[in-house]
Design a protein around this motif. Sequence first.
Motif, PDB file in Angstrom:
ATOM      1  N   VAL A  17      -4.163  -2.979  -4.227  1.00  0.00           N
ATOM      2  CA  VAL A  17      -3.004  -2.080  -4.244  1.00  0.00           C
ATOM      3  C   VAL A  17      -2.961  -1.225  -2.983  1.00  0.00           C
ATOM      4  O   VAL A  17      -1.921  -1.108  -2.324  1.00  0.00           O
ATOM      5  CB  VAL A  17      -3.025  -1.181  -5.498  1.00  0.00           C
ATOM      6  CG1 VAL A  17      -1.932  -0.110  -5.413  1.00  0.00           C
ATOM      7  CG2 VAL A  17      -2.837  -2.021  -6.760  1.00  0.00           C
ATOM      8  N   SER A  20      -2.224  -3.280   0.255  1.00  0.00           N
ATOM      9  CA  SER A  20      -1.031  -4.119   0.241  1.00  0.00           C
ATOM     10  C   SER A  20       0.080  -3.538   1.106  1.00  0.00           C
ATOM     11  O   SER A  20       0.241  -2.317   1.215  1.00  0.00           O
ATOM     12  CB  SER A  20      -0.534  -4.283  -1.199  1.00  0.00           C
ATOM     13  OG  SER A  20       0.701  -4.974  -1.222  1.00  0.00           O
ATOM     14  N   PRO A  23       2.548  -1.880  -2.081  1.00  0.00           N
ATOM     15  CA  PRO A  23       1.670  -1.459  -3.178  1.00  0.00           C
ATOM     16  C   PRO A  23       2.337  -1.529  -4.549  1.00  0.00           C
ATOM     17  O   PRO A  23       1.697  -1.888  -5.541  1.00  0.00           O
ATOM     18  CB  PRO A  23       1.302  -0.014  -2.814  1.00  0.00           C
ATOM     19  CG  PRO A  23       1.513   0.073  -1.340  1.00  0.00           C
ATOM     20  CD  PRO A  23       2.675  -0.830  -1.047  1.00  0.00           C
ATOM     21  N   THR A  26       2.330  -5.067  -5.830  1.00  0.00           N
ATOM     22  CA  THR A  26       0.973  -5.469  -6.193  1.00  0.00           C
ATOM     23  C   THR A  26       0.558  -4.836  -7.521  1.00  0.00           C
ATOM     24  O   THR A  26      -0.051  -5.481  -8.370  1.00  0.00           O
ATOM     25  CB  THR A  26      -0.023  -5.072  -5.092  1.00  0.00           C
ATOM     26  OG1 THR A  26       0.396  -5.661  -3.857  1.00  0.00           O
ATOM     27  CG2 THR A  26      -1.425  -5.557  -5.421  1.00  0.00           C
ATOM     28  N   LEU A  27       0.914  -3.565  -7.690  1.00  0.00           N
ATOM     29  CA  LEU A  27       0.638  -2.902  -8.964  1.00  0.00           C
ATOM     30  C   LEU A  27       1.361  -3.614 -10.109  1.00  0.00           C
ATOM     31  O   LEU A  27       0.774  -3.853 -11.177  1.00  0.00           O
ATOM     32  CB  LEU A  27       1.081  -1.443  -8.893  1.00  0.00           C
ATOM     33  CG  LEU A  27       0.980  -0.639 -10.195  1.00  0.00           C
ATOM     34  CD1 LEU A  27      -0.464  -0.554 -10.656  1.00  0.00           C
ATOM     35  CD2 LEU A  27       1.578   0.755  -9.992  1.00  0.00           C
ATOM     36  N   TRP A  30      -0.418  -6.877 -11.159  1.00  0.00           N
ATOM     37  CA  TRP A  30      -1.580  -6.681 -12.025  1.00  0.00           C
ATOM     38  C   TRP A  30      -1.157  -6.223 -13.421  1.00  0.00           C
ATOM     39  O   TRP A  30      -1.732  -6.667 -14.423  1.00  0.00           O
ATOM     40  CB  TRP A  30      -2.542  -5.673 -11.399  1.00  0.00           C
ATOM     41  CG  TRP A  30      -3.401  -6.284 -10.337  1.00  0.00           C
ATOM     42  CD1 TRP A  30      -3.254  -6.160  -8.986  1.00  0.00           C
ATOM     43  CD2 TRP A  30      -4.525  -7.132 -10.539  1.00  0.00           C
ATOM     44  NE1 TRP A  30      -4.225  -6.882  -8.340  1.00  0.00           N
ATOM     45  CE2 TRP A  30      -5.030  -7.478  -9.259  1.00  0.00           C
ATOM     46  CE3 TRP A  30      -5.182  -7.633 -11.665  1.00  0.00           C
ATOM     47  CZ2 TRP A  30      -6.141  -8.302  -9.087  1.00  0.00           C
ATOM     48  CZ3 TRP A  30      -6.290  -8.454 -11.503  1.00  0.00           C
ATOM     49  CH2 TRP A  30      -6.753  -8.781 -10.223  1.00  0.00           C
ATOM     50  N   GLU A  56       6.673   0.941  -8.777  1.00  0.00           N
ATOM     51  CA  GLU A  56       6.718  -0.510  -8.622  1.00  0.00           C
ATOM     52  C   GLU A  56       7.915  -0.984  -7.805  1.00  0.00           C
ATOM     53  O   GLU A  56       7.829  -2.000  -7.116  1.00  0.00           O
ATOM     54  CB  GLU A  56       6.741  -1.178 -10.010  1.00  0.00           C
ATOM     55  CG  GLU A  56       5.442  -1.001 -10.782  1.00  0.00           C
ATOM     56  CD  GLU A  56       5.435  -1.715 -12.120  1.00  0.00           C
ATOM     57  OE1 GLU A  56       4.375  -1.744 -12.760  1.00  0.00           O
ATOM     58  OE2 GLU A  56       6.491  -2.264 -12.525  1.00  0.00           O
ATOM     59  N   SER A  62       4.550   5.533  -1.851  1.00  0.00           N
ATOM     60  CA  SER A  62       3.387   4.766  -2.279  1.00  0.00           C
ATOM     61  C   SER A  62       2.326   5.682  -2.880  1.00  0.00           C
ATOM     62  O   SER A  62       2.059   6.767  -2.337  1.00  0.00           O
ATOM     63  CB  SER A  62       2.780   4.011  -1.093  1.00  0.00           C
ATOM     64  OG  SER A  62       3.685   3.055  -0.589  1.00  0.00           O
ATOM     65  N   VAL A  68      -3.678   5.800  -7.788  1.00  0.00           N
ATOM     66  CA  VAL A  68      -4.138   4.408  -7.945  1.00  0.00           C
ATOM     67  C   VAL A  68      -5.320   4.350  -8.902  1.00  0.00           C
ATOM     68  O   VAL A  68      -5.388   3.491  -9.786  1.00  0.00           O
ATOM     69  CB  VAL A  68      -4.513   3.795  -6.582  1.00  0.00           C
ATOM     70  CG1 VAL A  68      -5.205   2.436  -6.772  1.00  0.00           C
ATOM     71  CG2 VAL A  68      -3.271   3.629  -5.710  1.00  0.00           C
TER      72      VAL A  68
END
Length: 235
Positions: A17, A20, A23, A26-27, A30, A56, A62, A68
């Motif tokens: 994350v 990336s 991010p 990527t979050l 997952w 997202e 970010s 995170v």
Amino acid sequence: MTTTVREDLAHRIAGEVTLSDDPGATLKKWRTDFNISQTELAAQIDVSSSVISDYESGRRESPGIGIVRRLVTALLDVDESRGGSHIRQYGRVLSAGFESDIVHDLREYPAALALDEFYDALDATEVSEGKWDYVNGHTVINSIQTITRLSNEEFYRLYGQSTDRGLVFTNVSRGEGPLVAMRVVTPTPNAVVLHGIEADDLWEHAPALAEIDGFSLATSTRDLDDALAELRELA
């Protein structure tokens, strides 16, 4: 559930994350991999679901490392509250000696699953009938990473506890690579599924090669996450 496996997975997710270029995407990857809704994740860290949606989608700046950490911890906490299937799956892949970019899923079934049910879950089309009508597990692998990075001995470890399984190759364009790989690796699985292509797009020699080695060959374009979720329920 070992602390080491959970910690390793937490570090992997957090690393992906934070490093990336996107991010939020990527979050989301997952979160959807864990089959957790935005509402569930938001409730776990006591925020509104719109906050998760904003991260997202990129509408919100970010997330920093503190956010995170909270999000990753929440993902793993929710998974553990459900029995920890995704954390255990990550541990199985690690224990088999593979990175998750090669092996997406490796699972043994408590009882044999009829091949028809296995194919139904994948919405797969059989193009060549094999010698066996069941599977005792499945392994889902990235075809390009597998063929370019694994030796014959490492490839054999993909079978887990039994070769009586379904071997699913993802990122397939026509099927030449996986079918050629099957010719040089023995023994072969009960079934091979080429994911990402329709039967009409299959390499013309693929069915004949599958018939020589005796395994069932099928193609599938169903969403992989949905298919794996259904297989877990069946198994």
